[in-house]
Design an enzyme around this catalytic site. Structure first.
Site, PDB file in Angstrom:
ATOM      1  N   ARG A  59      47.842  25.282 100.133  1.00 33.97           N
ATOM      2  CA  ARG A  59      49.164  25.426  99.506  1.00 33.97           C
ATOM      3  C   ARG A  59      50.088  26.338 100.309  1.00 33.97           C
ATOM      4  NH1 ARG A  59      47.989  25.533  92.943  1.00 33.97           N
ATOM      5  NH2 ARG A  59      47.081  23.438  92.828  1.00 33.97           N
ATOM      6  N   ASP A  82      41.258  34.931  96.973  1.00 35.39           N
ATOM      7  CA  ASP A  82      41.018  34.665  95.554  1.00 35.39           C
ATOM      8  C   ASP A  82      41.018  36.006  94.836  1.00 35.39           C
ATOM      9  OD1 ASP A  82      40.093  34.067  93.018  1.00 35.39           O
ATOM     10  OD2 ASP A  82      38.589  32.633  93.705  1.00 35.39           O
ATOM     11  N   LYS A 141      45.763  49.040  96.951  1.00 34.80           N
ATOM     12  CA  LYS A 141      45.008  50.221  97.382  1.00 34.80           C
ATOM     13  C   LYS A 141      44.529  50.067  98.823  1.00 34.80           C
ATOM     14  CE  LYS A 141      41.144  53.168  95.895  1.00 34.80           C
ATOM     15  NZ  LYS A 141      40.364  53.163  97.156  1.00 34.80           N
ATOM     16  N   SER A 163      56.286  40.938  86.913  1.00 36.65           N
ATOM     17  CA  SER A 163      55.916  41.041  85.507  1.00 36.65           C
ATOM     18  C   SER A 163      56.571  39.908  84.731  1.00 36.65           C
ATOM     19  CB  SER A 163      56.307  42.411  84.951  1.00 36.65           C
ATOM     20  OG  SER A 163      55.815  42.572  83.640  1.00 36.65           O
ATOM     21  N   ARG A 193      53.676  42.355  66.266  1.00 32.21           N
ATOM     22  CA  ARG A 193      53.929  41.276  65.303  1.00 32.21           C
ATOM     23  C   ARG A 193      55.306  40.647  65.543  1.00 32.21           C
ATOM     24  NH1 ARG A 193      50.226  41.310  61.052  1.00 32.21           N
ATOM     25  NH2 ARG A 193      48.857  43.157  61.010  1.00 32.21           N
TER      26      ARG A 193
END
Length: 258
Positions: A59, A82, A141, A163, A193
């Site tokens: 890809r 991966d 890291k 995000s 909720r």
């Protein structure tokens, strides 16, 4: 002036001087996705090196081929990674270090969304959390030394964590991050909720595909905040970004399966 109609190309054009000569690492690159869109926005402005990754190496290779056809002088490297497998991330980091002594920008873009059934990696980590956050945590890291500013290279490295507005659905579940048993959750670790209602999903503390995804996106926001506070290394700045809506293979998968 940037606003809700601003496109990536608009920003790249405005800051092309900040792109020229810089090395960018972008994870999760494939046609139709955000990673490829980032590459397409950067390529016209002379980045020093684009290093792109993907779990299925074919890809990003396809994206690289198309970019080189349009920009023959573009330096681009493709690396298999991966994010669910720490060893694969470690190997990818080593390959990145071989082709680039300095990384100016790391775009932690790769991700999965709405895996129907609770799935754990070989390390026992819930799959959304492993791929969207833990794998990127490890990669960041491992590349910290290549990103930190020095006397000879004073430009601060930047980490961009992709995000989503879905983070509003779930805080980080410190008591039960892998959805093993919700009895250990504190009240402030439970899904919202109000947000569940807004997203049209049932409120529950057991495994829910969107809640698992949301937790992983909360994690990348906290990760960026921690990096910017100097936890990882001085001389690195981090941001979490909500890219907005985009029709891509992940969204199509969600519509069909969630």
């Amino acid at each position: 002036m940037f606003d809700g109609t601003t496109q990536a190309q608009d920003v790249a054009a405005a800051f092309q001087g900040e792109i020229s000569g810089k090395t960018f690492v972008i994870t999760g690159v494939s046609f139709g996705g955000l990673g490829a869109a980032v590459c397409e926005a950067l390529a016209p402005y002379g980045p020093g090196h684009l290093i792109i990754t993907g779990r299925d190496i074919q890809r990003p290779q396809e994206v690289a081929k198309a970019l080189i056809a349009q920009y023959p002088d573009l330096q681009i490297s493709v690396i298999q990674m991966d994010l669910a497998l720490p060893k694969s991330v470690e190997n990818a980091a080593q390959e990145i270090k071989k082709v680039a002594s300095r990384v100016h920008v790391l775009v932690n873009n790769a991700g999965v969304m709405c895996i129907p059934d609770r799935t754990l990696t070989e390390k026992g980590i819930e799959a959304h959390l492993a791929i969207n956050y833990v794998g990127h945590f490890l990669l960041t890291k491992l590349l910290a030394e290549q990103m930190s500013s020095t006397d000879s290279s004073p430009v601060q490295g930047r980490v961009i964590n992709v995000s989503s507005s879905a983070h509003t659905v779930s805080p980080f579940r410190f008591g039960d991050p892998h959805f093993i048993g919700s009895s250990d959750l504190l009240p402030d670790e439970e899904p919202s909720r109000e947000a569940c209602k807004a997203f049209g999903i049932p409120w529950e503390t057991s495994y829910s595909p969107l809640v698992a995804y949301a937790q992983s996106k909360t994690a990348v926001i906290l990760h960026a905040k921690a990096i910017s506070s100097g936890v990882l290394r001085d001389g690195i700045t981090a941001f979490s970004v909500n890219p907005g809506g985009k029709w891509n293979p992940t969204i199509l998968y969600v519509l069909c399966h969630c």
